[in-house]
Design an enzyme around this catalytic site. Structure first.
Site, short mmCIF file in Angstrom:
data_model
loop_
_atom_site.label_atom_id
_atom_site.label_comp_id
_atom_site.label_asym_id
_atom_site.label_seq_id
_atom_site.Cartn_x
_atom_site.Cartn_y
_atom_site.Cartn_z
N HIS A 137 3.09 10.75 0.56
CA HIS A 137 4.06 10.22 1.53
C HIS A 137 5.51 10.34 1.08
O HIS A 137 6.38 10.76 1.84
CB HIS A 137 3.73 8.75 1.84
CG HIS A 137 2.36 8.55 2.42
ND1 HIS A 137 2.05 8.86 3.71
CD2 HIS A 137 1.21 8.07 1.86
CE1 HIS A 137 0.76 8.58 3.95
NE2 HIS A 137 0.23 8.10 2.84
N HIS B 110 0.86 -1.19 0.00
CA HIS B 110 0.00 0.00 0.00
C HIS B 110 0.89 1.24 0.00
O HIS B 110 0.73 2.12 -0.81
CB HIS B 110 -0.95 -0.01 1.20
CG HIS B 110 -1.86 1.19 1.28
ND1 HIS B 110 -2.97 1.26 2.07
CD2 HIS B 110 -1.81 2.40 0.65
CE1 HIS B 110 -3.57 2.44 1.92
NE2 HIS B 110 -2.88 3.15 1.07
N GLU C 179 0.64 7.90 -3.65
CA GLU C 179 1.56 7.49 -2.57
C GLU C 179 2.83 8.33 -2.58
O GLU C 179 3.33 8.73 -1.52
CB GLU C 179 1.88 6.00 -2.67
CG GLU C 179 0.68 5.09 -2.38
CD GLU C 179 0.06 5.30 -0.99
OE1 GLU C 179 0.80 5.31 0.00
OE2 GLU C 179 -1.17 5.47 -0.91
P1 5GP Z 1 -7.29 5.60 6.97
O1 5GP Z 1 -8.27 6.69 7.17
O2 5GP Z 1 -7.66 4.60 5.89
O3 5GP Z 1 -6.74 4.99 8.21
O4 5GP Z 1 -6.03 6.31 6.36
C1 5GP Z 1 -6.10 7.03 5.19
C2 5GP Z 1 -4.72 7.35 4.74
O5 5GP Z 1 -4.09 8.24 5.70
C3 5GP Z 1 -3.75 6.19 4.64
O6 5GP Z 1 -3.89 5.43 3.50
C4 5GP Z 1 -2.46 6.94 4.70
O7 5GP Z 1 -2.20 7.59 3.49
C5 5GP Z 1 -2.73 7.94 5.76
N1 5GP Z 1 -2.42 7.44 7.12
C6 5GP Z 1 -3.29 6.88 8.00
N2 5GP Z 1 -2.68 6.59 9.15
C7 5GP Z 1 -1.38 6.94 9.00
C8 5GP Z 1 -0.25 6.90 9.85
O8 5GP Z 1 -0.27 6.47 11.00
N3 5GP Z 1 0.92 7.37 9.32
C9 5GP Z 1 1.00 7.86 8.08
N4 5GP Z 1 2.19 8.31 7.67
N5 5GP Z 1 -0.04 7.94 7.27
C10 5GP Z 1 -1.22 7.48 7.71
P1 5GP Z 2 -4.06 6.61 1.31
O1 5GP Z 2 -5.16 5.80 1.87
O2 5GP Z 2 -2.73 5.99 1.09
O3 5GP Z 2 -4.08 8.07 1.57
O4 5GP Z 2 -4.66 6.71 -0.14
C1 5GP Z 2 -5.02 5.65 -0.90
C2 5GP Z 2 -5.56 6.29 -2.16
O5 5GP Z 2 -5.17 5.51 -3.25
C3 5GP Z 2 -7.06 6.39 -2.18
O6 5GP Z 2 -7.41 7.56 -2.86
C4 5GP Z 2 -7.47 5.18 -2.97
O7 5GP Z 2 -8.66 5.34 -3.68
C5 5GP Z 2 -6.29 5.03 -3.92
N1 5GP Z 2 -6.02 3.63 -4.24
C6 5GP Z 2 -5.86 3.17 -5.48
N2 5GP Z 2 -5.63 1.85 -5.44
C7 5GP Z 2 -5.65 1.47 -4.16
C8 5GP Z 2 -5.47 0.23 -3.52
O8 5GP Z 2 -5.27 -0.83 -4.12
N3 5GP Z 2 -5.53 0.23 -2.16
C9 5GP Z 2 -5.78 1.37 -1.44
N4 5GP Z 2 -5.82 1.26 -0.11
N5 5GP Z 2 -5.94 2.55 -2.03
C10 5GP Z 2 -5.90 2.61 -3.39
#
Ligand code: 5GP
Ligand code: 5GP
Length: 230
Positions: A122, A64, A118
């Site tokens: 990040h 991811h 990504e």
């Molecule tokens: P979710 O709401 O699915 O937990 O997180 C959404 C997105 O926020 C993740 O895919 C990632 O990009 C970022 N994120 C969530 N938790 C963390 C964390 O503990 N550290 C970092 N660096 N990014 C995070």
């Molecule tokens: P994060 O959760 O890392 O901030 O963001 C993930 C982003 O990438 C979301 O906008 C999600 O729609 C997109 N994305 C595309 N492909 C994938 C996948 O295979 N897994 C996840 N978790 N996010 C994906």
């Protein structure tokens, strides 16, 4: 004599600025989370998923992301708008990325949107240690260092749709890697808690796994969780 003295002072100042900038660069973040997702759990939710345009990915954990983080649990994001994702910089990694970092979001894509997100969210926050090519190469290397599916299989934990204790899953990964992971769950269409993502921690040089300084908060698991097939 006076000019010699002034020259020395300038040299000392320059040295000090250099030292400060190294210190600042080292303080950009404290460690990385290396996050892998189980495709079966991404896909069997109410939202469902879309296979990449390149076809159904292998039944393996996919990357991811590699996320810079602070020791207090917070994290930087979108650190450098001047360094947009540039696919030409990773053309040599493309087939490996398609295999190990497949996108499952809808609509179907070739991965560029996911990788670009990504990198920009990040990757741009770890530019003090990794340029764009190194960022993706490093994540691929990290995935090669630990075969999570094999680690689980060795402990009798397989993606067959049955339930396993959260502890047994953590123990199996610790046994194989030496480090305790954080497990994130999501729910399938029937509302069952299931193994969704595995978080491991990596040092700032991005070359060694470490014990996590802090675990993420959020999406906890039940004590028994499903491991769905893909
Ligand atoms: P979710 O709401 O699915 O937990 O997180 C959404 C997105 O926020 C993740 O895919 C990632 O990009 C970022 N994120 C969530 N938790 C963390 C964390 O503990 N550290 C970092 N660096 N990014 C995070
Ligand atoms: P994060 O959760 O890392 O901030 O963001 C993930 C982003 O990438 C979301 O906008 C999600 O729609 C997109 N994305 C595309 N492909 C994938 C996948 O295979 N897994 C996840 N978790 N996010 C994906």
């Amino acid at each position: 004599m006076e000019s010699k003295r002034q020259f020395s002072i300038i040299l000392i100042k320059l040295f000090f600025i250099q030292y400060l900038s190294v210190l600042c660069a080292a303080r950009n973040f404290d460690f990385f989370y290396f996050v892998l997702q189980w495709p079966g759990s991404y896909c069997d939710t109410a939202k469902s998923c879309c296979y990449p345009t390149t076809g159904k990915p292998a039944a393996d954990f996919g990357i991811h992301g590699l996320w810079p983080n602070y020791n207090d649990g917070s994290y930087p994001s979108n650190c450098d708008p001047t360094a947009p994702f540039d696919q030409s910089q990773i053309s040599d990694l493309r087939s490996s990325m398609q295999k190990n970092w497949p996108t499952l979001a809808c609509p179907s894509g070739n991965g560029i949107t996911f990788w670009s997100h990504e990198w920009e969210k990040h990757g741009t926050c770890s530019e003090s240690v990794l340029n764009q090519h190194q960022y993706f190469q490093t994540a691929l290397n990290l995935k090669n260092q630990i075969n999570l599916l094999q680690a689980l299989r060795t402990a009798g934990i397989v993606p067959d749709g049955s339930s396993y204790s959260l502890e047994s899953i953590k123990d199996a990964i610790k046994e194989a890697s030496g480090f305790s992971p954080w497990i994130e769950c999501n729910v399938d269409e029937s509302g069952n808690s299931q193994l969704y993502q595995i978080y491991l921690c990596v040092d700032t040089s991005a070359s060694n796994f470490i014990n996590c300084p802090v675990f993420p908060n959020g999406k906890k698991c039940g004590s028994q969780i499903e491991f769905p097939p893909f």
